[in-house]
Write a protein that holds these residues in place. Sequence first.
Motif, PDB file in Angstrom:
ATOM      1  N   TYR A 141       0.710  -1.169   0.023  1.00 58.27           N
ATOM      2  CA  TYR A 141       0.043   0.232  -0.083  1.00 58.27           C
ATOM      3  C   TYR A 141       0.929   1.359   0.057  1.00 58.27           C
ATOM      4  CZ  TYR A 141      -3.417   3.422   1.617  1.00 58.27           C
ATOM      5  OH  TYR A 141      -4.210   4.457   1.771  1.00 58.27           O
ATOM      6  N   HIS A 142       1.653   1.249   0.857  1.00 56.60           N
ATOM      7  CA  HIS A 142       2.458   2.569   0.834  1.00 56.60           C
ATOM      8  C   HIS A 142       3.611   2.696   0.061  1.00 56.60           C
ATOM      9  CE1 HIS A 142       0.730   2.641   5.228  1.00 56.60           C
ATOM     10  NE2 HIS A 142       0.656   4.195   4.922  1.00 56.60           N
ATOM     11  N   LEU A 143       4.061   1.490  -0.661  1.00 56.38           N
ATOM     12  CA  LEU A 143       5.083   1.616  -1.695  1.00 56.38           C
ATOM     13  C   LEU A 143       4.535   1.795  -2.993  1.00 56.38           C
ATOM     14  CD1 LEU A 143       7.026  -1.854  -0.465  1.00 56.38           C
ATOM     15  CD2 LEU A 143       8.019   0.744  -0.493  1.00 56.38           C
ATOM     16  N   TYR A 144       3.105   1.735  -3.354  1.00 52.26           N
ATOM     17  CA  TYR A 144       2.722   1.583  -4.294  1.00 52.26           C
ATOM     18  C   TYR A 144       2.888   3.115  -5.312  1.00 52.26           C
ATOM     19  CZ  TYR A 144      -0.758   1.193  -8.389  1.00 52.26           C
ATOM     20  OH  TYR A 144      -1.132   1.083  -9.523  1.00 52.26           O
ATOM     21  N   PRO A 145       3.062   4.224  -4.649  1.00 47.52           N
ATOM     22  CA  PRO A 145       3.304   5.389  -5.262  1.00 47.52           C
ATOM     23  C   PRO A 145       4.870   5.259  -6.047  1.00 47.52           C
ATOM     24  CG  PRO A 145       2.196   6.006  -3.286  1.00 47.52           C
ATOM     25  CD  PRO A 145       2.659   4.498  -3.255  1.00 47.52           C
ATOM     26  N   LEU A 146       5.780   4.618  -5.344  1.00 47.32           N
ATOM     27  CA  LEU A 146       6.873   4.400  -5.609  1.00 47.32           C
ATOM     28  C   LEU A 146       6.786   3.254  -6.993  1.00 47.32           C
ATOM     29  CD1 LEU A 146       9.064   3.804  -2.510  1.00 47.32           C
ATOM     30  CD2 LEU A 146       8.487   5.945  -3.910  1.00 47.32           C
ATOM     31  N   GLN A 147       6.105   2.410  -6.908  1.00 44.68           N
ATOM     32  CA  GLN A 147       5.944   1.344  -7.987  1.00 44.68           C
ATOM     33  C   GLN A 147       5.156   2.075  -9.081  1.00 44.68           C
ATOM     34  OE1 GLN A 147       3.662  -2.047  -6.621  1.00 44.68           O
ATOM     35  NE2 GLN A 147       2.819  -2.724  -8.835  1.00 44.68           N
ATOM     36  N   ALA A 148       4.115   2.832  -9.148  1.00 45.49           N
ATOM     37  CA  ALA A 148       3.555   3.513  -9.982  1.00 45.49           C
ATOM     38  C   ALA A 148       4.468   4.247 -10.818  1.00 45.49           C
ATOM     39  CB  ALA A 148       1.981   4.191  -9.377  1.00 45.49           C
ATOM     40  N   SER A 149       5.281   4.925 -10.022  1.00 40.55           N
ATOM     41  CA  SER A 149       6.135   5.997 -10.617  1.00 40.55           C
ATOM     42  C   SER A 149       7.077   5.422 -11.669  1.00 40.55           C
ATOM     43  CB  SER A 149       6.902   6.890  -9.498  1.00 40.55           C
ATOM     44  OG  SER A 149       8.008   6.004  -9.059  1.00 40.55           O
TER      45      SER A 149
END
Length: 263
Positions: A211-219
């Motif tokens: 959940y908290h890593l998703y912004p990094l993943q999506a970037s």
Amino acid sequence: MKVQNTLTNGTSRRVFTAGAISVVAALALSACGGAAATAPATATAKPDLKASGASTITMWVDAERAPALKDITAKFQTDTGIAVKLVVKDFAAVRDDFITQVPTGKGPDLIVGPHDWVGKFVQNGVIAPVELGDKKSEFQDSSIKAMTYNGSVYGVPYAIENIALLRNTDLVAQSAKTLDEVVANGKKAVADGKAKFPFLVGMDPKQGDPYHLYPLQASMGSQVFGKAADGGYDPKQLLIGDASGVEFAKKLAAWGDKGEKII
């Protein structure tokens, strides 16, 4: 969310270790969608909800959200004469308790929970669709989509949760333009003895935290699922193992305990 009442003919309405940089969840509360709480321009007769025989509604809610509901439930009682009993439940257990107790008639009339519970609730037959009517347009489209399952809306959205990247300005004075710069600034803060960690993300040592890593993943262009024609996610299109997903996994390994120990 609205409970699927299988016992009676009626229905009930259920519904940051100091670090240079931290990723946290920011909860934006709104009174049932902000504009939705605005009184209509013309006076209308209050619905006689007591006519159905109900005088008290029981609501299950976790400890973090219960205080925010006290004023709302008090106003509801003033407007309708019906009291709302707030029952504070353990967030980790409330979903499963709801599924087991609703069919027995011992569950609540309303429940407060995240949208990703909807699918399991529907599959277990413990909630029914709700009709928002002309109020639907007063909610953000994303919140309505989140509460929609197989084309039906199963809950009234009252808050939207977002991921925020926070910078400790006492440790890092200037904002960064790239993630690499963010990490470099964090490393410098640690090297200078100002911080213990260069970058903080909520993390379970065994499971991680998608959940908290998703912004990094999506970037990095990596997604979990593809999109269906209606704009919703299609579970049959699993994309996380594509080239972008592999690059993200490599980056996590480089940042982890066996690498630079950034996360």
